[in-house]
Scaffold this active site. Sequence first.
Site, mmCIF file in Angstrom:
data_model
loop_
_atom_site.group_PDB
_atom_site.id
_atom_site.type_symbol
_atom_site.label_atom_id
_atom_site.label_comp_id
_atom_site.label_asym_id
_atom_site.label_seq_id
_atom_site.Cartn_x
_atom_site.Cartn_y
_atom_site.Cartn_z
ATOM 1 N N LYS A 199 0.748 -1.143 0.013
ATOM 2 C CA LYS A 199 -0.034 -0.082 -0.043
ATOM 3 C C LYS A 199 0.923 1.294 -0.056
ATOM 4 O O LYS A 199 1.968 1.313 0.185
ATOM 5 C CB LYS A 199 -0.956 0.154 1.289
HETATM 6 N N1 T4K Z 1 -9.768 -4.425 0.925
HETATM 7 C C1 T4K Z 1 -8.937 -3.901 -0.279
HETATM 8 C C2 T4K Z 1 -9.749 -3.187 -1.416
HETATM 9 C C3 T4K Z 1 -7.723 -4.491 -0.536
HETATM 10 O O1 T4K Z 1 -7.131 -4.257 -1.695
HETATM 11 C C4 T4K Z 1 -7.347 -5.192 0.483
HETATM 12 C C5 T4K Z 1 -5.861 -5.740 0.272
HETATM 13 C C6 T4K Z 1 -7.676 -5.256 1.714
HETATM 14 C C7 T4K Z 1 -8.948 -4.939 1.977
HETATM 15 C C8 T4K Z 1 -7.150 -6.343 2.801
HETATM 16 O O2 T4K Z 1 -5.987 -5.323 3.299
HETATM 17 P P1 T4K Z 1 -4.895 -6.346 4.259
HETATM 18 O O3 T4K Z 1 -5.863 -7.079 5.273
HETATM 19 O O4 T4K Z 1 -4.013 -7.027 3.338
HETATM 20 O O5 T4K Z 1 -4.323 -5.044 5.103
HETATM 21 C C9 T4K Z 1 -1.943 -8.180 -2.162
HETATM 22 C C10 T4K Z 1 -2.234 -7.770 -0.829
HETATM 23 O O6 T4K Z 1 -1.797 -8.787 0.032
HETATM 24 C C11 T4K Z 1 -3.000 -7.145 -0.309
HETATM 25 O O7 T4K Z 1 -3.036 -6.495 0.903
HETATM 26 C C12 T4K Z 1 -3.845 -6.034 -1.399
HETATM 27 N N2 T4K Z 1 -5.357 -5.552 -0.702
HETATM 28 C C13 T4K Z 1 -4.054 -6.586 -2.639
HETATM 29 C C14 T4K Z 1 -4.513 -5.602 -3.698
HETATM 30 O O8 T4K Z 1 -2.659 -6.994 -2.963
HETATM 31 P P2 T4K Z 1 -2.012 -10.259 -3.514
HETATM 32 O O9 T4K Z 1 -2.313 -11.593 -3.322
HETATM 33 O O10 T4K Z 1 -2.096 -9.528 -4.901
HETATM 34 O O11 T4K Z 1 -0.228 -9.821 -3.124
HETATM 35 P P3 T4K Z 1 1.199 -10.527 -3.676
HETATM 36 O O12 T4K Z 1 1.822 -11.297 -2.966
HETATM 37 O O13 T4K Z 1 0.850 -11.034 -5.141
HETATM 38 O O14 T4K Z 1 1.982 -9.005 -4.049
HETATM 39 C C15 T4K Z 1 1.387 -8.023 -4.807
HETATM 40 C C16 T4K Z 1 2.666 -7.419 -5.555
HETATM 41 O O15 T4K Z 1 3.521 -6.858 -4.792
HETATM 42 C C17 T4K Z 1 3.602 -8.617 -6.151
HETATM 43 O O16 T4K Z 1 3.768 -8.441 -7.538
HETATM 44 C C18 T4K Z 1 4.822 -8.853 -5.293
HETATM 45 C C19 T4K Z 1 4.754 -7.278 -4.765
HETATM 46 N N3 T4K Z 1 5.325 -7.362 -3.419
HETATM 47 C C20 T4K Z 1 4.659 -7.745 -2.297
HETATM 48 C C21 T4K Z 1 4.972 -7.770 -1.206
HETATM 49 C C22 T4K Z 1 4.242 -8.415 -0.049
HETATM 50 C C23 T4K Z 1 6.528 -6.812 -3.211
HETATM 51 O O17 T4K Z 1 7.308 -6.319 -4.118
HETATM 52 N N4 T4K Z 1 7.234 -6.715 -2.001
HETATM 53 C C24 T4K Z 1 6.447 -7.362 -0.778
HETATM 54 O O18 T4K Z 1 6.728 -7.218 0.155
HETATM 55 O O19 T4K Z 1 -2.398 -9.223 -2.545
#
Ligand code: T4K
Length: 384
Positions: A199
């Site tokens: 975020k």
């Molecule tokens: N409501 C909305 C509208 C939301 O978008 C979200 C979360 C929530 C509620 C819930 O919030 P939280 O409970 O998470 O606080 C990611 C996030 O995990 C998620 O928080 C977020 N929305 C969502 C839009 O994106 P994924 O499954 O797409 O994550 P992931 O692991 O595929 O990572 C996304 C990209 O970021 C990848 O290309 C890699 C990159 N990345 C990720 C991390 C963790 C990095 O470069 N470094 C990192 O440390 O969900």
Amino acid sequence: MSVTKTTHRIDRKVVRDDVLHVGAPNVGDRAYFDQLVDQIFERRWFTNDGCVVKELEAKLRAYLGVKHCFAVCNATIGLQLAYHALNLTGEVIVPSFTFVATAHAAQWGGLTPVFADVDRDNHTICPQSIEALITEKTSAIVGVHLWGNPCDTKAIEDLARKHGLAVVYDAAHAFACSKDDQMIGNFGDCEVFSFHATKFFNTFEGGAIATNNDALAERLALIKNFGFAGMDTVVDLGTNAKMPEVCAAMGLSLLPCLDQLLEKNRHNHQLYRAHLEGIAGLRLLTYDHLQQTNWQYVVIEIDESRFRVSRDELVARLHAQQIRARRYFYPGCHRMEPYQSMPRHQNLALQNTETLCDRVICLPTGSAIDESDIDRVCRVIRGY
Ligand code: T4K
């Protein structure tokens, strides 16, 4: 806490492989973070309402101009707390075009998410769609300020008043955004931010609930800590929603850098706009310039009939070049489990949601992305 440092600079040192991510984390003042972490070790106070969390909460209240703000471990739990604290029952109306956490938090609370359509232009929940779904079982409307674009809060809150419903905003994307000269955090009964690593503002994992309602705040304070109202007295059904001190330190080290991060994102967005202007069948989502936005999402829509390449083919081409563009929020919550197997969510007519699920791509931005990266992304999109 005595911290003497006065100038804060974002940290842009990234050990780069060739991969470009959507959501590479922003990092604030590393030296300040280290200083705060040293103090956490010295104090031997790691969690449970420590002084770093308290300082973060106070600074968030001041920044948002809101009466109450509770740091929590993530936004999903934050939403669960909000739904519980408001005594929601029965059905809650949520958009399908959102991250699945918005709906899951309701389902975990024994509620039934009922999926509404979104506005074709700004992708937030559509008030007309909401009204058609209100029944005697409805207890709340949950708007999502998707991509930092504020919902039509007036129309939503008018509807809520008319039907006696609560209003919660999932403001996961909307920290540092405003509407009608008010910071997001001040709308509805409460608003829930995500401070996940991806975020605009992050605490590694984390989130916050903001509200101007004193009674609601009193209950949230209890239930985020198991319902304890004293060392041995439990007065409510609570959970463990606490943010650890080290996460709050991350937040404190980013807060003084918000302007630099906003400027970086705005600049990235402008570059994308310049590169992508005039491409037939490609629409770049824009933001309302009268309001503050965090520019955290670079969202394009691909109309295959005019762009001549499908959205999925374009995503495949980007991935082949190590650009991890994302199809957020394909395929829509109503097409995910457990919802798609439930008869009530089958055959839904969510026309704009379906269109956006087929068209949207999120592109990399943030402080880890520079001008040459944007050039690289846009060359793939332009096909050379
Ligand atoms: N409501 C909305 C509208 C939301 O978008 C979200 C979360 C929530 C509620 C819930 O919030 P939280 O409970 O998470 O606080 C990611 C996030 O995990 C998620 O928080 C977020 N929305 C969502 C839009 O994106 P994924 O499954 O797409 O994550 P992931 O692991 O595929 O990572 C996304 C990209 O970021 C990848 O290309 C890699 C990159 N990345 C990720 C991390 C963790 C990095 O470069 N470094 C990192 O440390 O969900």
